[in-house]
Design an enzyme around this catalytic site. Structure first.
Site, PDB file in Angstrom:
ATOM      1  N   CYS A   1      -2.076 -12.269  18.295  1.00 34.77           N
ATOM      2  CA  CYS A   1      -2.523 -10.906  18.615  1.00 34.77           C
ATOM      3  C   CYS A   1      -3.524 -10.894  19.763  1.00 34.77           C
ATOM      4  CB  CYS A   1      -3.125 -10.245  17.389  1.00 34.77           C
ATOM      5  SG  CYS A   1      -1.995 -10.201  15.998  1.00 34.77           S
TER       6      CYS A   1
ATOM      7  N   HIS B   1      -7.640  -4.309  19.235  1.00 33.85           N
ATOM      8  CA  HIS B   1      -6.331  -4.683  18.705  1.00 33.85           C
ATOM      9  C   HIS B   1      -5.959  -3.727  17.577  1.00 33.85           C
ATOM     10  CE1 HIS B   1      -3.056  -6.758  16.953  1.00 33.85           C
ATOM     11  NE2 HIS B   1      -3.728  -7.322  15.974  1.00 33.85           N
TER      12      HIS B   1
ATOM     13  N   ASN C   1       1.203  -2.799  13.792  1.00 32.33           N
ATOM     14  CA  ASN C   1       0.548  -3.916  14.478  1.00 32.33           C
ATOM     15  C   ASN C   1       1.608  -4.685  15.275  1.00 32.33           C
ATOM     16  OD1 ASN C   1      -0.501  -6.441  15.148  1.00 32.33           O
ATOM     17  ND2 ASN C   1      -1.668  -6.657  13.258  1.00 32.33           N
TER      18      ASN C   1
HETATM   19  N1  COA Z   1       1.668  -1.620  -1.775  1.00 39.29           N
HETATM   20  C1  COA Z   1       1.046  -1.199  -2.879  1.00 39.29           C
HETATM   21  N2  COA Z   1       0.104  -1.932  -3.521  1.00 39.29           N
HETATM   22  C2  COA Z   1      -0.201  -3.130  -2.988  1.00 39.29           C
HETATM   23  C3  COA Z   1       0.421  -3.629  -1.839  1.00 39.29           C
HETATM   24  C4  COA Z   1       1.391  -2.832  -1.216  1.00 39.29           C
HETATM   25  N3  COA Z   1       2.027  -3.209  -0.083  1.00 39.29           N
HETATM   26  N4  COA Z   1      -0.088  -4.840  -1.555  1.00 39.29           N
HETATM   27  C5  COA Z   1      -1.010  -5.103  -2.487  1.00 39.29           C
HETATM   28  N5  COA Z   1      -1.070  -4.059  -3.370  1.00 39.29           N
HETATM   29  C6  COA Z   1      -1.942  -3.911  -4.521  1.00 39.29           C
HETATM   30  C7  COA Z   1      -2.253  -5.237  -5.176  1.00 39.29           C
HETATM   31  O1  COA Z   1      -1.269  -5.545  -6.142  1.00 39.29           O
HETATM   32  C8  COA Z   1      -3.586  -4.967  -5.818  1.00 39.29           C
HETATM   33  O2  COA Z   1      -3.393  -4.236  -7.020  1.00 39.29           O
HETATM   34  P1  COA Z   1      -4.398  -4.435  -8.292  1.00 39.29           P
HETATM   35  O3  COA Z   1      -5.753  -3.992  -7.774  1.00 39.29           O
HETATM   36  O4  COA Z   1      -3.813  -3.541  -9.300  1.00 39.29           O
HETATM   37  O5  COA Z   1      -4.351  -5.894  -8.597  1.00 39.29           O
HETATM   38  C9  COA Z   1      -4.262  -4.014  -4.816  1.00 39.29           C
HETATM   39  O6  COA Z   1      -3.198  -3.418  -4.059  1.00 39.29           O
HETATM   40  C10 COA Z   1      -5.218  -4.702  -3.878  1.00 39.29           C
HETATM   41  O7  COA Z   1      -4.563  -5.865  -3.348  1.00 39.29           O
HETATM   42  P2  COA Z   1      -5.151  -6.634  -2.094  1.00 39.29           P
HETATM   43  O8  COA Z   1      -4.226  -7.742  -1.740  1.00 39.29           O
HETATM   44  O9  COA Z   1      -6.575  -6.961  -2.403  1.00 39.29           O
HETATM   45  O10 COA Z   1      -5.014  -5.516  -0.991  1.00 39.29           O
HETATM   46  P3  COA Z   1      -6.071  -5.083   0.106  1.00 39.29           P
HETATM   47  O11 COA Z   1      -6.938  -4.005  -0.378  1.00 39.29           O
HETATM   48  O12 COA Z   1      -6.706  -6.296   0.708  1.00 39.29           O
HETATM   49  O13 COA Z   1      -5.094  -4.433   1.168  1.00 39.29           O
HETATM   50  C11 COA Z   1      -4.177  -5.084   3.269  1.00 39.29           C
HETATM   51  C12 COA Z   1      -4.093  -5.217   1.743  1.00 39.29           C
HETATM   52  C13 COA Z   1      -3.110  -5.976   3.874  1.00 39.29           C
HETATM   53  C14 COA Z   1      -3.883  -3.621   3.632  1.00 39.29           C
HETATM   54  C15 COA Z   1      -5.597  -5.451   3.738  1.00 39.29           C
HETATM   55  O14 COA Z   1      -5.990  -6.699   3.217  1.00 39.29           O
HETATM   56  C16 COA Z   1      -5.709  -5.508   5.208  1.00 39.29           C
HETATM   57  O15 COA Z   1      -5.602  -4.485   5.857  1.00 39.29           O
HETATM   58  N6  COA Z   1      -5.987  -6.701   5.781  1.00 39.29           N
HETATM   59  C17 COA Z   1      -6.085  -6.883   7.203  1.00 39.29           C
HETATM   60  C18 COA Z   1      -4.710  -7.051   7.688  1.00 39.29           C
HETATM   61  C19 COA Z   1      -4.614  -7.000   9.170  1.00 39.29           C
HETATM   62  O16 COA Z   1      -4.982  -6.031   9.778  1.00 39.29           O
HETATM   63  N7  COA Z   1      -4.095  -8.070   9.745  1.00 39.29           N
HETATM   64  C20 COA Z   1      -3.826  -8.161  11.104  1.00 39.29           C
HETATM   65  C21 COA Z   1      -4.853  -8.975  11.774  1.00 39.29           C
HETATM   66  S1  COA Z   1      -4.184  -9.552  13.264  1.00 39.29           S
END
Ligand code: COA
Length: 340
Positions: free
Chosen positions: A125, A265, A296
């Site tokens: 990225c 980004h 993204n």
């Molecule tokens: N849809 C619905 N629920 C989801 C899910 C999805 N796609 N993915 C995870 N969940 C649920 C999980 O099961 C968990 O449920 P629980 O609380 O009942 O156990 C809950 O959501 C939280 O899971 P988690 O993995 O901690 O999610 P999060 O809050 O970290 O959100 C992202 C996930 C990916 C949106 C977040 O981590 C994020 O934005 N990270 C940065 C990613 C990014 O921008 N990367 C690019 C960098 S170059």
């Protein structure tokens, strides 16, 4: 007798700037509703966690090369330059799925450059901002008069539609910029770096040898797809990258008050908001939010977002824009540029 003459020195321009920007967005719009069944999610959850409403996925004709050439042609037209004026083509991508050669020479040839130097940059990225940094050094160092920097991705090829942590995030597109000589500074010194201790946070699930070695049945061999530890990436991007952005302003010799445009980004709307808060950006700074409609797009995200802001009048000629990109590696790069 041996000559005692030394080598000729560098003969570059005093400064460099961006002369034109271009974009290519694939024609197929993919709303969240199309993806949710495979990952047991909802449109509401995706919008709330990422700010993404829809993204573009490339069709069979919209290859990495095709998208890159279209974006580059637009950047050249905006710069008012023909392809033969380009001396180097730098392509940032992680989704040209051929180990060698790089895609840059094919793009340079199709554009009609006269055998421009052409190579790919693999910084995920952060690739486009790495390319802009290289381009400015090339123009100032005299190794190129004009450099075409392209960020292009078909991440839909390397994203699993059933991976809950990535399927709704990654997408396709291309953006490009022409960098050329300038009498005044138009690109500030880059602030860049890497944190290889966090190498595993965003990566291909396996390397090619693992894929080919796992089964004798060619039909069950699958492309290595992207995996991401979303939480850890989120924390790193929101806090460490705000500091890097501030360092880039410091190196440019300006304060946030003097900034007009912020083009981070386009990873996630919550990261964009967290960075803006951490940097205490004044209200007048216009912030790129292309992620809502583009997802993204990795190396393409910064030039796509900048191109949209220019097209919509949110980034105007002469504005100072802070670019910052970060991702797998982990790798990052940031600089302030003057909008063409
Ligand atoms: N849809 C619905 N629920 C989801 C899910 C999805 N796609 N993915 C995870 N969940 C649920 C999980 O099961 C968990 O449920 P629980 O609380 O009942 O156990 C809950 O959501 C939280 O899971 P988690 O993995 O901690 O999610 P999060 O809050 O970290 O959100 C992202 C996930 C990916 C949106 C977040 O981590 C994020 O934005 N990270 C940065 C990613 C990014 O921008 N990367 C690019 C960098 S170059």
């Amino acid at each position: 007798m041996r000559s005692s003459r030394g080598l000729a020195g560098a003969t570059g321009a005093p400064h460099a700037r961006i002369l034109g920007v271009g974009a290519y967005r694939p024609s197929r719009v993919v709303p969240n509703s199309e993806l949710v069944a495979a990952i047991d999610s909802t449109d509401e959850w995706i919008q709330q966690r990422s700010g993404i409403r829809e993204r573009r996925f490339a069709g069979p004709e919209e290859t990495v090369q095709r998208m890159a050439v279209e974006a580059a042609r637009e950047a050249l037209a905006q710069a008012g330059l023909d392809a033969p004026r380009i001396d180097a083509v730098v392509v940032a991508t992680v989704s040209h799925l051929m180990q060698t050669p790089a895609i840059a020479p094919a793009i340079a040839h199709e554009l009609g450059t006269e055998q421009a130097a052409a190579f790919d940059v693999s910084a995920a990225c952060a690739g486009f901002c790495h390319g802009v940094a290289l381009a400015q050094d090339m123009v100032r160092g005299g190794s190129a008069g004009h450099v075409l920097v392209i960020g292009v991705e078909r991440l839909s090829d390397i994203t699993s539609p059933t991976d809950r942590g990535t399927a709704f995030i990654f997408a396709d597109g291309a953006g490009a910029a022409v960098v050329g000589p300038s009498e005044t500074p138009g690109i500030s010194p880059v602030v860049w770096g890497s944190d290889g201790e966090q190498f595993d946070l965003i990566r291909s699930r396996e390397d090619w040898r693992d894929v080919l070695g796992t089964t004798a049945d060619p039909g069950s061999r699958i492309m290595p797809h992207l995996t991401m530890q979303g939480n850890a990436v989120f924390r790193w991007a929101s806090f460490a990258m705000a500091k890097v952005a501030q360092q880039a302003l410091d190196r440019a010799g300006i304060t946030a008050d003097e900034l007009d445009v912020f083009v981070p980004h386009q990873a996630n709307m919550r990261i964009i908001d967290a960075m803006a808060r951490a940097m205490r950006l004044p209200d007048h700074v216009r912030i790129a939010r292309d992620v809502a409609e583009s997802g993204n797009t990795s190396a393409a995200s910064v030039p796509l977002a900048l191109a949209r802001m220019i097209a919509e009048g949110d980034a105007r000629p002469g504005d100072k824009a802070l670019l910052i990109a970060f991702g797998a590696g982990l790798a990052y790069a940031a600089q302030v540029v003057v909008v063409p």
